[in-house]
Design a protein around this motif. Structure first.
Motif, PDB file in Angstrom:
ATOM      1  N   LEU A 413      33.587  39.451  36.242  1.00 41.82           N
ATOM      2  CA  LEU A 413      32.680  38.525  36.925  1.00 41.82           C
ATOM      3  C   LEU A 413      32.462  37.262  36.097  1.00 41.82           C
ATOM      4  CD1 LEU A 413      30.039  41.097  38.234  1.00 41.82           C
ATOM      5  CD2 LEU A 413      31.830  39.958  39.560  1.00 41.82           C
ATOM      6  N   LEU A 414      32.349  37.433  34.773  1.00 45.35           N
ATOM      7  CA  LEU A 414      32.167  36.273  33.899  1.00 45.35           C
ATOM      8  C   LEU A 414      33.354  35.321  33.958  1.00 45.35           C
ATOM      9  CD1 LEU A 414      30.609  37.800  30.642  1.00 45.35           C
ATOM     10  CD2 LEU A 414      29.568  36.092  32.138  1.00 45.35           C
ATOM     11  N   THR A 415      34.544  35.881  34.068  1.00 48.69           N
ATOM     12  CA  THR A 415      35.749  35.049  34.095  1.00 48.69           C
ATOM     13  C   THR A 415      35.669  34.014  35.203  1.00 48.69           C
ATOM     14  OG1 THR A 415      37.137  36.785  33.141  1.00 48.69           O
ATOM     15  CG2 THR A 415      38.255  35.076  34.415  1.00 48.69           C
ATOM     16  N   LEU A 416      35.370  34.449  36.413  1.00 51.39           N
ATOM     17  CA  LEU A 416      35.287  33.512  37.537  1.00 51.39           C
ATOM     18  C   LEU A 416      34.035  32.652  37.463  1.00 51.39           C
ATOM     19  CD1 LEU A 416      37.138  32.968  40.023  1.00 51.39           C
ATOM     20  CD2 LEU A 416      37.751  34.917  38.620  1.00 51.39           C
ATOM     21  N   ASP A 417      32.941  33.245  37.002  1.00 52.61           N
ATOM     22  CA  ASP A 417      31.695  32.496  36.884  1.00 52.61           C
ATOM     23  C   ASP A 417      31.868  31.314  35.935  1.00 52.61           C
ATOM     24  OD1 ASP A 417      28.670  32.330  37.272  1.00 52.61           O
ATOM     25  OD2 ASP A 417      28.791  32.546  35.097  1.00 52.61           O
ATOM     26  N   MET A 418      32.506  31.563  34.791  1.00 49.05           N
ATOM     27  CA  MET A 418      32.700  30.475  33.828  1.00 49.05           C
ATOM     28  C   MET A 418      33.657  29.424  34.363  1.00 49.05           C
ATOM     29  SD  MET A 418      32.628  32.292  30.042  1.00 49.05           S
ATOM     30  CE  MET A 418      33.693  33.687  30.396  1.00 49.05           C
ATOM     31  N   TYR A 419      34.703  29.844  35.053  1.00 45.98           N
ATOM     32  CA  TYR A 419      35.624  28.877  35.642  1.00 45.98           C
ATOM     33  C   TYR A 419      34.900  27.949  36.624  1.00 45.98           C
ATOM     34  CZ  TYR A 419      40.486  29.706  34.228  1.00 45.98           C
ATOM     35  OH  TYR A 419      41.679  29.730  33.542  1.00 45.98           O
ATOM     36  N   LEU A 420      34.115  28.553  37.517  1.00 41.46           N
ATOM     37  CA  LEU A 420      33.443  27.761  38.548  1.00 41.46           C
ATOM     38  C   LEU A 420      32.390  26.830  37.946  1.00 41.46           C
ATOM     39  CD1 LEU A 420      33.059  30.484  41.332  1.00 41.46           C
ATOM     40  CD2 LEU A 420      34.733  28.622  41.217  1.00 41.46           C
ATOM     41  N   ASN A 492      38.527  40.601  42.268  1.00 41.92           N
ATOM     42  CA  ASN A 492      39.939  40.576  42.659  1.00 41.92           C
ATOM     43  C   ASN A 492      40.614  39.286  42.224  1.00 41.92           C
ATOM     44  OD1 ASN A 492      41.036  42.934  44.350  1.00 41.92           O
ATOM     45  ND2 ASN A 492      38.979  42.670  45.188  1.00 41.92           N
ATOM     46  N   ILE A 493      39.922  38.159  42.328  1.00 37.61           N
ATOM     47  CA  ILE A 493      40.506  36.904  41.853  1.00 37.61           C
ATOM     48  C   ILE A 493      40.641  36.928  40.338  1.00 37.61           C
ATOM     49  CG2 ILE A 493      40.219  34.397  41.737  1.00 37.61           C
ATOM     50  CD1 ILE A 493      38.725  34.563  44.404  1.00 37.61           C
ATOM     51  N   ALA A 494      39.665  37.516  39.654  1.00 37.51           N
ATOM     52  CA  ALA A 494      39.761  37.662  38.196  1.00 37.51           C
ATOM     53  C   ALA A 494      40.976  38.495  37.825  1.00 37.51           C
ATOM     54  CB  ALA A 494      38.489  38.307  37.637  1.00 37.51           C
ATOM     55  N   ASP A 495      41.236  39.564  38.558  1.00 38.03           N
ATOM     56  CA  ASP A 495      42.413  40.384  38.290  1.00 38.03           C
ATOM     57  C   ASP A 495      43.701  39.583  38.480  1.00 38.03           C
ATOM     58  OD1 ASP A 495      41.327  42.773  37.457  1.00 38.03           O
ATOM     59  OD2 ASP A 495      41.159  43.615  39.482  1.00 38.03           O
ATOM     60  N   MET A 496      43.716  38.709  39.476  1.00 34.20           N
ATOM     61  CA  MET A 496      44.893  37.857  39.675  1.00 34.20           C
ATOM     62  C   MET A 496      45.130  36.979  38.445  1.00 34.20           C
ATOM     63  SD  MET A 496      44.122  36.779  43.629  1.00 34.20           S
ATOM     64  CE  MET A 496      45.531  35.675  43.846  1.00 34.20           C
TER      65      MET A 496
END
Length: 500
Positions: A413-420, A492-496
């Motif tokens: 969750l952090l991966t996408l949160d930080m990207y956004l 799922n996007i983080a897994d990608m």
């Protein structure tokens, strides 16, 4: 090639820019000194740790602290600490290499990482000059052992929900702490704890608490699934009194310490799990070559060869991602130093720059190790279930890595949160590449053949990145601010991204 000769890249930019050989560090780039240090770590494990794994797991009195002392005598505890504070002043890649090579040490690896990572770095990077002079040389030598007390019964992933309190004494000379911490690694023999508490009820703040402080007490050793030799206890504070000089950092800024140290800790955990995966793979290869069925070594059977190959592939991929990121942090640290920033500020800033990669590496490393030990047990067959074979210990010890340093779910969750968040702040340009993908989808496809080495593989990676940008862009466009609550989509996007 020296890591400092590489130009610094932006954190998270691997998703929108192709990798170039000039900015990629690989293990084949280790210099002679780094290879010598790696050999020293291997020798230490073979001679001092692996022969005593049963005694370590049984928590033989004084054994683990003695092993930490021996590591300190070799300079392995404070390798990355500044020389004027008793360390060796080595770069981040070298420190990562030490973590990796000792990562196959089971419970010892956990005690070691907790001591020279989360147990020492808060003081090194956020302490006053007096605090650093008092504690860091002793932590570097092993004379003092460190621990990190953050988790509580009601606050795990929600670290800021801590209930432990602190208040200033009436005479203004001491802080008084009350509360409880759980699952504290090294608690049984630690001399100094970094403790987080809420000052005056709401100011999340860090403190240095020494063993023997009035009101400090420990629970019994926990009985765990794995890492049985690692000391894990509850820590209790009952009107625990510490001098005001033991305030760490600024009042109300404890979250800055906690989250910055976790960035580094996540990468270090990946390094340790890589070391564990390499050792488990080696054990499995040796067993497969020696174990015969149908008058044939099982290593010659296609099913076993496939397992070993997949284990090696995942280990290689983890190693590549780990050292690429470590060298990027080194280069960014050097860039910050060149701009006039102090040592601690430079490394913390570099680690924060690559916080996205650190979160991903924690997932990659822990899940690589889980896969390798699981397949290792399968290769061992019934013997893999027996305690006399070390693969069983590796299997048990592996499981914790997907939980501590932030669960893998939190890190996804952090991966996408930080990207956004970085995209919204303009730190990384995701909109431009996403718009380019959208435009490409509306145009005539290019069916031309690519030339050059690994052309097909490079094209596939570029396509993976486009798919990530397309899916993330569509999710943000459709869900807007609600996307934070759509955890299945984010994960799922983080897994990608992680697979890419």
């Amino acid at each position: 090639m020296d890591t400092n000769t590489r130009s610094a890249v932006e954190g998270g930019s691997f998703l929108i820019r192709p990798a170039t050989t000039e900015n990629v560090f690989i293990p084949e780039d280790f210099n002679e000194e780094q290879l010598m240090i790696a050999g020293m770590c291997d020798d230490f494990l073979e001679k001092e740790v692996l022969p005593h794994l049963v005694a370590i797991d049984q928590q033989e009195e004084g054994l683990m602290p003695a092993l930490v002392d021996k590591a300190g005598a070799l300079g392995l505890l404070g390798a990355a600490f500044p020389e004027d504070l008793g360390g060796l002043g080595k770069d981040f890649v070298t420190a990562t290499l030490i973590n990796e090579r000792l990562g196959g040490g089971h419970s010892f690896a956990v005690a070691m990482a907790a001591h020279n990572g989360i147990g020492s770095l808060p003081i090194l990077y956020f302490g006053t000059e007096e605090q650093k002079q008092k504690y860091i040389p002793k932590l570097a030598s092993g004379e003092m052992k460190g621990a990190y007390a953050l988790t509580e019964p009601g606050s795990g992933s929600d670290a800021l929900g801590a209930k432990t309190t602190a208040k200033l004494s009436d005479d203004g000379k001491n802080y008084i702490l009350n509360g409880q911490k759980i699952w504290i690694t090294n608690a049984g023999f630690a001399d100094v704890f970094t403790v987080f508490a809420k000052l005056d009820g709401d100011k999340f703040t860090a403190f240095i608490v020494e063993k023997g402080a009035p009101g400090l007490s420990l629970g019994a050793e926990e009985h765990k699934l794995g890492i049985k030799g690692s000391s894990t206890r509850q820590v209790f504070f009952e009107d625990c009194t510490i001098p005001v000089e033991n305030l760490l950092g600024e009042v109300g800024r404890g979250h800055v310490i906690a989250f910055n140290i976790l960035n580094i800790g996540r990468l270090k955990l990946c390094a340790a799990t890589l070391g564990g995966a390499k050792r488990a793979l080696g054990i499995s290869i040796t067993y497969a070559k020696n174990r015969e069925q149908f008058k044939t070594p099982i290593a010659s059977f296609g099913a076993i060869r496939h397992k070993l190959a997949e284990m090696a592939i995942r280990t290689f991929a983890t190693e590549s991602a780990l050292y690429r990121t470590s060298a990027w942090i080194d280069a960014k640290e050097e860039e910050f130093r060149g701009s006039g920033k102090e040592e601690a500020e430079s490394l913390l800033g570099a680690a924060e720059e690559f916080a996205i990669e650190c979160a991903m590496l924690k997932v990659i490393g822990s899940e690589c190790l889980d896969y390798v030990v699981d397949e290792g047990v399968q290769i061992h067959g019934g013997n893999g279930y027996m305690d006399e074979y070390n693969i069983t210990r590796a299997y048990r010890d592996s499981r914790i890595n997907r939980i501590f340093e932030g669960t893998n779910e939190i890190n996804r969750l952090l991966t996408l949160d930080m990207y956004l968040k970085r995209a919204m702040k303009g730190r990384i340009n995701l909109m431009g590449p996403a718009m380019a993908v959208s435009k490409e989808l509306m145009s005539i496809p290019d069916f031309g053949e690519e030339d050059g080495s690994f052309a097909a593989e490079l094209k596939a990676i570029a396509s993976f990145k486009k798919a990530i940008l397309m899916c993330a862009g569509a999710a943000v466009q459709k869900l807007m601010m609600k996307i934070e609550s759509e955890q299945e989509i984010l994960m799922n996007i983080a897994d990608m991204a992680i697979e890419t």
